[in-house]
Structures are given as structure tokens and as C-alpha cells.
Design a protein around this motif. Sequence first.
Motif, PDB file in Angstrom:
ATOM      1  N   ALA A  47       0.825  -1.209   0.000  1.00 51.99           N
ATOM      2  CA  ALA A  47       0.000   0.000   0.000  1.00 51.99           C
ATOM      3  C   ALA A  47       0.857   1.256   0.000  1.00 51.99           C
ATOM      4  O   ALA A  47       0.563   2.220  -0.718  1.00 51.99           O
ATOM      5  CB  ALA A  47      -0.940  -0.008   1.196  1.00 51.99           C
ATOM      6  N   LEU A  48       1.941   1.267   0.789  1.00 53.51           N
ATOM      7  CA  LEU A  48       2.800   2.448   0.832  1.00 53.51           C
ATOM      8  C   LEU A  48       3.603   2.593  -0.460  1.00 53.51           C
ATOM      9  O   LEU A  48       3.809   3.712  -0.941  1.00 53.51           O
ATOM     10  CB  LEU A  48       3.719   2.392   2.044  1.00 53.51           C
ATOM     11  N   ALA A  49       4.041   1.478  -1.027  1.00 58.63           N
ATOM     12  CA  ALA A  49       4.664   1.556  -2.360  1.00 58.63           C
ATOM     13  C   ALA A  49       3.654   2.068  -3.373  1.00 58.63           C
ATOM     14  O   ALA A  49       4.008   2.782  -4.323  1.00 58.63           O
ATOM     15  CB  ALA A  49       5.191   0.190  -2.775  1.00 58.63           C
ATOM     16  N   GLY A  50       2.385   1.744  -3.153  1.00 58.66           N
ATOM     17  CA  GLY A  50       1.327   2.149  -4.072  1.00 58.66           C
ATOM     18  C   GLY A  50       1.042   3.629  -4.095  1.00 58.66           C
ATOM     19  O   GLY A  50       0.474   4.131  -5.077  1.00 58.66           O
ATOM     20  N   VAL A  51       1.408   4.358  -3.043  1.00 61.30           N
ATOM     21  CA  VAL A  51       1.193   5.810  -3.029  1.00 61.30           C
ATOM     22  C   VAL A  51       2.517   6.570  -3.131  1.00 61.30           C
ATOM     23  O   VAL A  51       2.568   7.776  -2.881  1.00 61.30           O
ATOM     24  CB  VAL A  51       0.407   6.255  -1.771  1.00 61.30           C
ATOM     25  N   THR A  52       3.576   5.848  -3.509  1.00 60.85           N
ATOM     26  CA  THR A  52       4.879   6.486  -3.723  1.00 60.85           C
ATOM     27  C   THR A  52       5.480   5.953  -5.018  1.00 60.85           C
ATOM     28  O   THR A  52       5.223   6.484  -6.089  1.00 60.85           O
ATOM     29  CB  THR A  52       5.824   6.234  -2.518  1.00 60.85           C
ATOM     30  N   ARG A  53       6.225   4.863  -4.917  1.00 62.10           N
ATOM     31  CA  ARG A  53       6.968   4.324  -6.052  1.00 62.10           C
ATOM     32  C   ARG A  53       6.070   3.967  -7.234  1.00 62.10           C
ATOM     33  O   ARG A  53       6.301   4.391  -8.368  1.00 62.10           O
ATOM     34  CB  ARG A  53       7.748   3.090  -5.590  1.00 62.10           C
ATOM     35  N   GLU A  54       5.026   3.167  -6.987  1.00 65.17           N
ATOM     36  CA  GLU A  54       4.189   2.709  -8.099  1.00 65.17           C
ATOM     37  C   GLU A  54       3.283   3.820  -8.608  1.00 65.17           C
ATOM     38  O   GLU A  54       2.942   3.863  -9.799  1.00 65.17           O
ATOM     39  CB  GLU A  54       3.384   1.480  -7.690  1.00 65.17           C
ATOM     40  N   ALA A  55       2.890   4.738  -7.729  1.00 59.45           N
ATOM     41  CA  ALA A  55       2.108   5.892  -8.174  1.00 59.45           C
ATOM     42  C   ALA A  55       2.929   6.764  -9.108  1.00 59.45           C
ATOM     43  O   ALA A  55       2.400   7.319 -10.084  1.00 59.45           O
ATOM     44  CB  ALA A  55       1.635   6.695  -6.971  1.00 59.45           C
ATOM     45  N   ALA A  56       4.223   6.905  -8.826  1.00 57.82           N
ATOM     46  CA  ALA A  56       5.093   7.673  -9.717  1.00 57.82           C
ATOM     47  C   ALA A  56       5.144   7.039 -11.097  1.00 57.82           C
ATOM     48  O   ALA A  56       5.129   7.727 -12.133  1.00 57.82           O
ATOM     49  CB  ALA A  56       6.489   7.779  -9.119  1.00 57.82           C
ATOM     50  N   ASP A  58      11.208   8.651 -12.951  1.00 58.95           N
ATOM     51  CA  ASP A  58      12.569   9.182 -13.003  1.00 58.95           C
ATOM     52  C   ASP A  58      12.736  10.440 -12.165  1.00 58.95           C
ATOM     53  O   ASP A  58      13.860  10.851 -11.863  1.00 58.95           O
ATOM     54  CB  ASP A  58      12.982   9.473 -14.449  1.00 58.95           C
ATOM     55  N   GLU A  59      11.613  11.033 -11.734  1.00 57.92           N
ATOM     56  CA  GLU A  59      11.644  12.296 -10.997  1.00 57.92           C
ATOM     57  C   GLU A  59      11.287  12.167  -9.533  1.00 57.92           C
ATOM     58  O   GLU A  59      11.704  12.990  -8.712  1.00 57.92           O
ATOM     59  CB  GLU A  59      10.660  13.289 -11.642  1.00 57.92           C
ATOM     60  N   MET A  60      10.496  11.181  -9.175  1.00 57.59           N
ATOM     61  CA  MET A  60       9.923  11.130  -7.825  1.00 57.59           C
ATOM     62  C   MET A  60       9.514   9.710  -7.472  1.00 57.59           C
ATOM     63  O   MET A  60       9.663   8.788  -8.264  1.00 57.59           O
ATOM     64  CB  MET A  60       8.706  12.059  -7.731  1.00 57.59           C
ATOM     65  N   GLY A  61       9.005   9.535  -6.247  1.00 52.86           N
ATOM     66  CA  GLY A  61       8.477   8.239  -5.832  1.00 52.86           C
ATOM     67  C   GLY A  61       9.394   7.435  -4.955  1.00 52.86           C
ATOM     68  O   GLY A  61       8.985   6.424  -4.379  1.00 52.86           O
ATOM     69  N   SER A  62      10.666   7.852  -4.839  1.00 52.42           N
ATOM     70  CA  SER A  62      11.612   7.173  -3.962  1.00 52.42           C
ATOM     71  C   SER A  62      12.650   8.186  -3.505  1.00 52.42           C
ATOM     72  O   SER A  62      12.798   9.262  -4.096  1.00 52.42           O
ATOM     73  CB  SER A  62      12.303   5.998  -4.679  1.00 52.42           C
ATOM     74  N   LEU A  63      13.364   7.829  -2.448  1.00 56.95           N
ATOM     75  CA  LEU A  63      14.458   8.660  -1.952  1.00 56.95           C
ATOM     76  C   LEU A  63      15.747   8.128  -2.557  1.00 56.95           C
ATOM     77  O   LEU A  63      16.359   7.200  -2.037  1.00 56.95           O
ATOM     78  CB  LEU A  63      14.511   8.629  -0.419  1.00 56.95           C
ATOM     79  N   GLU A  64      16.131   8.700  -3.675  1.00 59.13           N
ATOM     80  CA  GLU A  64      17.337   8.294  -4.384  1.00 59.13           C
ATOM     81  C   GLU A  64      18.043   9.540  -4.915  1.00 59.13           C
ATOM     82  O   GLU A  64      17.393  10.534  -5.281  1.00 59.13           O
ATOM     83  CB  GLU A  64      16.997   7.351  -5.534  1.00 59.13           C
TER      84      GLU A  64
END
Length: 400
Positions: free
Chosen positions: A341-350, A357-363
Motif C-alpha cells: 500500500a505504501l509503495a502504491g502511493v509512492t513508487r508505483e504511483a510515480a 525518473d523524478e519522484m516516488g523514492s528517496l534516491e
Amino acid sequence: MHFDRLWRGGRLATLDESKGGLGLVEDGSVGCVAGRIAFVGAGLPEGWTADEVIELEGRLVTPGLIDCHTHLVFAGDRADEFEMRLRGETYETIAAAGGGIVSTVAKTRAASEEQLVASALERLDRLLAEGVTAVEVKSGYGLDLESELKMLRAARALEGARAVSVATSLLAAHTLPPEHRDSREVYVAKVVEEIIPAAVGLADAVDAFCESNAFTPDEVRRVFDAARAHGLPVRLHADQRTAGGGAQLAAKYGALSADHLERTDAAGARALAQAGTVAVLLPGAFYALRDEAKPPVALFREAGVRMAVATDCNPGSSPLTSLLTAVNMAVILFGLTVDEALAGVTREAARAIGRWDEMGSLEVGKACNLAIWDATRPVELAYWLGRNPLRSRVFQGEPS
């Protein structure tokens, strides 16, 4: 290494896939330069300096949340239809009687662009207050050239009025407008030949509603072919009320996402996985419509489909302005794990909005969009109902 701003001493949920799960980093720091992440990891880099240092004191830090499916721009409400559904009327019978989407179309057409922006900002502010730093916003309540472009301009204006990234989707193929109820071919031709070309530069993607009470697969193919011809990626409302092969259609066109999917079958799940199309789950609509079919999460897991979660904020089927509530619903109603669920509103939502390439993770290199929580465990973000644990929100390196 010198930073404009440095956050240190937190528990980072980086969503970095190379780390597995949520990519947790203990006693972690995030350093920012010119709005971008320049350092993320345990401890601190050697020889660091910073203009400003913020002590996290063990708090959980995630990427800024992303609501990847909304209809934030509209006029009026449909509370009367909510009462009708409570009395036993169905979504389909309400629409057949002149309610549903077309009732919002009349109000949205009558509203000025400024009025649409003002009402959308009220809804957007509730999302931002929960750590959202990016939203997708659809048109689809105009259903004519002038009104669809008005909605897209209003959506674009949100980005100037608030510290947020906005991705826009042209949803002219949402339903037939009243003036074209008996001329489907004429309206589809307008979408293909007039509205899509005019929306280039305002729309980041083209969406469509493939459903028994909306557009057929053949009509959607025409819309998607026109989108491709104008260099626009596509998304699809698919398999919500009926099993119409929407997932396979989305996959065939390499869609960024296929959304709803309550009635998708195993073949559809495999097609989405092979195409890399994100399945966007919308528990608010499932809840508000009191649907009985759930998205086939087990099939998606088995096939390897990426799953996102969104509010589907709209005046009819999902009057939801809380992405954290959508996370809770996804866990409770759909059986996602907290990590999913948390990946779903960050990484996968991006990924669903084409901005991985711009957002969704801390990299390193990505926008420094952070949500800092008065919490230490990721489960706390799915656990509470009615409590907002956000401590602070950071957009492109600036606390906001």
C-alpha cells in the motif's frame, strides 16, 4: 559535500527497489542541493557541511506521497445521488435518469475557470496536509472542446498556486455528453479530431472510460490511436463494472496505468504484467458504490503486476480527499500488505503518472520531496483513521 539542507537521524523508507521492501534505512540522512536529493543513506558523508540541519529524532521519513488518480477539478457535488444510492438506487439507474457524470458536466460547464481552481484548491489542500507532493488531475466533466481545455488549464493552475507537482490527463472519453446521446460517432470523432489535438501541451496523457455505460473497446482504440499520433501516453478506466477486457486493451497500448480493475481476470493480469502497465486500485470507489467485486490482488501478485493506490477523488463515486484513508482501505478491503500500500502511493504511483525518473523514492538525483511523520513504523500510516501523523512536508527541498 555541502548541502543546502540536511535532514539527519531518521528512519528512512526510501522505496529504493535495490534495498527490497520499503528500502528501510536506520539512522538515515537526506541531503538536498538545489531541490534535488544529493545524499541519502545511513549516517553522514565524510566532510559534510550544510546551510541548515534538521534533526529527525528517529521519525519515519517517506517520499512525498503521490495521488495518481483524481478528478479534483469539478463544480458542485452529487450528495443527492449519494442519498439515492443509500435508498437502493444503483449507479447505472441514476446515470440513466440523467444523473451521474452528466450532472457534474452541466455544473462544470457553467463554472468559470477561476471558480474551478478555487474549489479544486480546497480539495487539494486536504491532500497536501497528509504529505502529498504530486497529484494527477483528469478532465472529463466538460465533454466539449472549450470546457475540457478549461478544466486542463484549471488543473495546471494548481501547480502555480501550491507547492505540488501536477500531472494532467485528458478524459474527454469519459461518457457521452447530453447533446450527443444519439450521435456516438460524431462525439468520438470530435474527441479524436478536435479535442485531443487541441489538448497537446495541456495534457500529459489521454485517459478513457471503457465500460458498458461509457465507451466500447473499438471507440477507445480510436481515441488511443489519436493519442499516440500526438505523442501522448494513455491510461484507462478498465473492468470496473463489467469484465470487458479493459486490462488487455490497456496493455496492448502500453498504457501507463489501468485503473479500477475490479473485474479483471487472470489473462488481464498477465497482460498488464507483460506490458509494465501499473494497476491503480481505487478503494474509495469500491467503498462508496458498495461494490461486491474486489480487484484480483492475488492474481496481480502472481503475475507480477505493479499496484498503485489512489483516492479517485470525484463528486460521484469516490468523494474521498484523504490518501491515508485510501491506504487503510487498500489494506483492510483489498488485502494489500502495508508495504504494498505504501509503495502504491509512492513508487508505483510515480510510475502510473510517468514520473518515476523524478519522484516516488528517496534516491540521489530525484526531487527532494519528503513526508516526515510523527511515527516510527510504516504500519502507523495505514493504521490510524481520522488522525493525520504528518509532521512536515518537503517539496523540492523546501519545507511547506
